[in-house]
Each structure stands twice: as structure tokens, then as C-alpha cells.
Design a protein around this motif. Sequence first.
Motif, PDB file in Angstrom:
ATOM      1  N   GLN A  71      23.339  55.364  33.346  1.00 57.11           N
ATOM      2  CA  GLN A  71      22.572  54.643  32.322  1.00 57.11           C
ATOM      3  C   GLN A  71      22.492  55.542  31.090  1.00 57.11           C
ATOM      4  N   LEU A  72      23.045  55.064  29.973  1.00 56.18           N
ATOM      5  CA  LEU A  72      23.075  55.898  28.763  1.00 56.18           C
ATOM      6  C   LEU A  72      21.672  56.194  28.254  1.00 56.18           C
ATOM      7  N   GLY A  73      20.834  55.173  28.197  1.00 55.95           N
ATOM      8  CA  GLY A  73      19.467  55.371  27.735  1.00 55.95           C
ATOM      9  C   GLY A  73      19.389  55.768  26.272  1.00 55.95           C
ATOM     10  N   HIS A  74      18.181  55.843  25.766  1.00 61.54           N
ATOM     11  CA  HIS A  74      17.921  56.303  24.394  1.00 61.54           C
ATOM     12  C   HIS A  74      16.461  56.739  24.336  1.00 61.54           C
ATOM     13  N   PRO A  75      16.185  57.960  24.817  1.00 62.43           N
ATOM     14  CA  PRO A  75      14.792  58.386  24.971  1.00 62.43           C
ATOM     15  C   PRO A  75      14.051  58.639  23.669  1.00 62.43           C
TER      16      PRO A  75
ATOM     17  N   LEU B  47       8.996  59.074  37.003  1.00 64.51           N
ATOM     18  CA  LEU B  47       7.614  58.658  36.748  1.00 64.51           C
ATOM     19  C   LEU B  47       6.624  59.782  37.048  1.00 64.51           C
ATOM     20  N   ALA B  48       6.796  60.422  38.196  1.00 63.70           N
ATOM     21  CA  ALA B  48       5.844  61.441  38.630  1.00 63.70           C
ATOM     22  C   ALA B  48       5.847  62.665  37.731  1.00 63.70           C
ATOM     23  N   SER B  49       6.991  62.975  37.120  1.00 61.78           N
ATOM     24  CA  SER B  49       7.111  64.194  36.315  1.00 61.78           C
ATOM     25  C   SER B  49       7.130  63.940  34.814  1.00 61.78           C
ATOM     26  N   GLY B  50       7.224  62.675  34.406  1.00 64.41           N
ATOM     27  CA  GLY B  50       7.319  62.371  32.984  1.00 64.41           C
ATOM     28  C   GLY B  50       8.617  62.854  32.366  1.00 64.41           C
ATOM     29  N   SER B  51       9.709  62.750  33.116  1.00 67.46           N
ATOM     30  CA  SER B  51      11.006  63.241  32.632  1.00 67.46           C
ATOM     31  C   SER B  51      11.708  62.169  31.795  1.00 67.46           C
ATOM     32  N   TRP B  52      11.092  61.816  30.686  1.00 67.59           N
ATOM     33  CA  TRP B  52      11.641  60.740  29.865  1.00 67.59           C
ATOM     34  C   TRP B  52      12.927  61.158  29.154  1.00 67.59           C
TER      35      TRP B  52
ATOM     36  N   MET C   1       6.019  50.351  33.380  1.00 67.67           N
ATOM     37  CA  MET C   1       6.889  51.386  32.823  1.00 67.67           C
ATOM     38  C   MET C   1       8.355  50.947  32.739  1.00 67.67           C
ATOM     39  N   GLU C   2       8.643  49.681  33.024  1.00 70.22           N
ATOM     40  CA  GLU C   2      10.040  49.227  33.099  1.00 70.22           C
ATOM     41  C   GLU C   2      10.797  49.446  31.790  1.00 70.22           C
ATOM     42  N   SER C   3      10.211  49.081  30.662  1.00 69.45           N
ATOM     43  CA  SER C   3      10.929  49.226  29.390  1.00 69.45           C
ATOM     44  C   SER C   3      11.166  50.699  29.065  1.00 69.45           C
ATOM     45  N   ARG C   4      10.226  51.551  29.433  1.00 71.23           N
ATOM     46  CA  ARG C   4      10.416  52.982  29.179  1.00 71.23           C
ATOM     47  C   ARG C   4      11.480  53.562  30.105  1.00 71.23           C
ATOM     48  N   MET C   5      11.500  53.116  31.357  1.00 69.60           N
ATOM     49  CA  MET C   5      12.516  53.588  32.289  1.00 69.60           C
ATOM     50  C   MET C   5      13.914  53.176  31.856  1.00 69.60           C
ATOM     51  N   ALA C   6      14.031  52.040  31.190  1.00 71.92           N
ATOM     52  CA  ALA C   6      15.334  51.580  30.710  1.00 71.92           C
ATOM     53  C   ALA C   6      15.877  52.471  29.600  1.00 71.92           C
ATOM     54  N   ARG C   7      15.037  53.309  29.021  1.00 77.02           N
ATOM     55  CA  ARG C   7      15.481  54.222  27.949  1.00 77.02           C
ATOM     56  C   ARG C   7      15.807  55.617  28.466  1.00 77.02           C
ATOM     57  N   VAL C   8      15.617  55.862  29.759  1.00 80.39           N
ATOM     58  CA  VAL C   8      15.845  57.200  30.329  1.00 80.39           C
ATOM     59  C   VAL C   8      17.334  57.376  30.657  1.00 80.39           C
ATOM     60  N   PRO C   9      18.007  58.365  30.067  1.00 87.83           N
ATOM     61  CA  PRO C   9      19.403  58.618  30.442  1.00 87.83           C
ATOM     62  C   PRO C   9      19.499  59.078  31.900  1.00 87.83           C
ATOM     63  N   LEU C  10      20.437  58.491  32.623  1.00 86.39           N
ATOM     64  CA  LEU C  10      20.655  58.852  34.019  1.00 86.39           C
ATOM     65  C   LEU C  10      22.130  59.173  34.212  1.00 86.39           C
ATOM     66  N   ARG C  11      22.413  60.381  34.720  1.00 87.58           N
ATOM     67  CA  ARG C  11      23.794  60.820  34.914  1.00 87.58           C
ATOM     68  C   ARG C  11      24.014  61.272  36.356  1.00 87.58           C
ATOM     69  N   LEU C  12      25.272  61.230  36.769  1.00 88.98           N
ATOM     70  CA  LEU C  12      25.688  61.743  38.071  1.00 88.98           C
ATOM     71  C   LEU C  12      26.490  63.015  37.859  1.00 88.98           C
ATOM     72  N   LEU C  13      26.068  64.099  38.478  1.00 89.41           N
ATOM     73  CA  LEU C  13      26.779  65.381  38.397  1.00 89.41           C
ATOM     74  C   LEU C  13      27.962  65.354  39.354  1.00 89.41           C
TER      75      LEU C  13
END
Length: 322
Positions: free
Chosen positions: A125-129, A259-264, A296-308
Motif C-alpha cells: 500500500q503506497l499510502g500518503h502519511p 494502531l497500538a504504536s501510532g506508526s502513521w 481509524m479506517e481513513s487514517r490507516m488507508a494513508r499508512v505506507p505498507l511495504r514487504l521486505l
Amino acid sequence: MQNRILVGDIGGTNIRFAVAHRHASGLPSLSHIWRAPANDFEKFSDALACFLENTTGHDHPTQAVFALAGPMDKDSVSLTNKDWTVRRSDLISRFGFDRLVFMNDFAAMARSIPELSDDAFHNIQLGHPGESLSPLKTISVAGAGTGLGQALLVGDAVKGWSVLPTEGGHQPFAPLDDYERQIQAYLNAKYGYVSFELICSGRGLEVVYDAISAVNGITPADLRANDVTQRAKSGDMTAQDTCEFAANALMNFIGNTVLASGSWQGAVLAGGVSQHLLPYLSKPSAIERFTGKGKMESRMARVPLRLLIDSTAPLIGAASSS
């Protein structure tokens, strides 16, 4: 760190060693990369001796950082998914290290992330934090392999990067629909406590395959994790359902971690099982498990998610932590 340092990544399934070199840029590079199955050796020191004898000989670095898959103690580490206890004092005595550091393997994985180039990752998910108002940058890291690791990567403009390792993979699995509740009920009856690790790890593919077979009234085959992923590629519906279930659970887990850590600012999945689940991690059902967090759904949609996807990452992380 001196110019040369011995680094190791010791998991329940595989062992990797290398010699790390620090350059003027500050980024470490690796040479003498070596890998072997952990089951080839009776104890860890035998694996280390084999590496040294076959690569560096007597001219091995006198400083070392080993990333091990288990909770840290003052002088020893007992691997969580392997019957090895590794003691610093024994290794120093046998191999003559001037300095030897132990760290958690998943902490090393997490620490590598700021050091790696973009091609070490696959975007889920590219996201845009947007810009953070906090002086700290936090990144959630979770990885499915032999076990399920979790850590928080914290970046400070003055102090640099640090890692907070956790045992979050042992949190209880939280089913989100009726089908997941059926699987959870079967596993609960068989194992008692059902953690995310039980479902999302390599072993998890085996137990979930068994559970899905039972829930659907199918006689389960006795499969290993690799068999499950291979059967899924060949079109086996039960194996595909297993991979999708595990991927959804993993995405739920990393979403909870954010969510638990606020890693936006971002999140990273890692580990061999995560890589095998890649075709399922980008499916709408999996993305919904990551983003579908109520208010928090709209905020989660802005979080970049990558696979190492870089297998040397824990070695890089160990070298960067020294």
C-alpha cells in the motif's frame, strides 16, 4: 564499529553469517555470506566453527554481532523455535572474540530498514502519511517466518535509529467474521491458546490447513508449510484458502501494531512466510484487514505498507547496530 565485523542471523530454521565492512558513507556492505540449515548442526558453536573454517579461516574478525531468534538474557539466549542455548562466555572462550554482542533477530531485521534501498522492498500500500508533527519517526515491523516477530523502529533526528523489540506475536488472534471464528474455535479446542503466531508463522500454515480441512469436512493431508504454498500455486483450493486466511490474519496483526504504536509514517512486513504470502497480501480482503479499523479506517488507508524482500536484511541490521 571497526572496519570488519562478523555478523550472524540465527533463526529456528536457517543460519546466516557474513563479514560486514563499514565504508565512508557509513553504510555496511557484506562479504563471505554463508547460509546453512540449523538442523545440520548439533549446536550453534558448531555452525560458527564451520563458517569460520570454510570462509575466513584463522583471520576472522575479533568483533561480532549475532542476531538470535529468542529473548535476550544477560549472557545467553535460548532460541524460541530451536533447542539451542547460546552463551556469550562460551563463544568468547572458544573463538577469541574481543567484543561479542547478542541482539534479537527481529530487532536486527527492523534496524536494517533505514539502511536499505527501495529495491529491497515491495509496496503493498503506497499510502500518503503527510508530514508528522512529532520529532520522532516510528515504523511498525512484523515478520512471519519460523515464528512471528514484532518490533518498533524509532528514528530521532539527533540520536539516530533505535529498535524496541517485543513479543507481540504471542497476542491472542482476533477473528473478524464467522468463518474466522469457526477456524479459531477449532484451533482453540486443539491448542487452547490461539496466538497470531500460531496462525501466521510457518507452522501456522500447517495448522490452519488442518483446521480449514476439518471445518469443511475434508480429510487433511499431512503437509509442511512449503507443501501448502506449492499446492496453492497449483490450484489446490484448501491450500489457497489457507494462504488467504494466514495473509488476512497477518495484515490484521500489522494493522493492530500500527494502531497500538501510532506508526502513521509506515509499516513493514518481513520474513520468509510473508514473502510466500505476497500474492494474497495485496488482495482486497487482506487490505481491508489492514485498513478496516473502525474510526481509524481513513487514517490507516494513508499508512505506507511495504514487504521486505532482501534476505540479507538481518545481517545489515546487526552490522548497523554495532
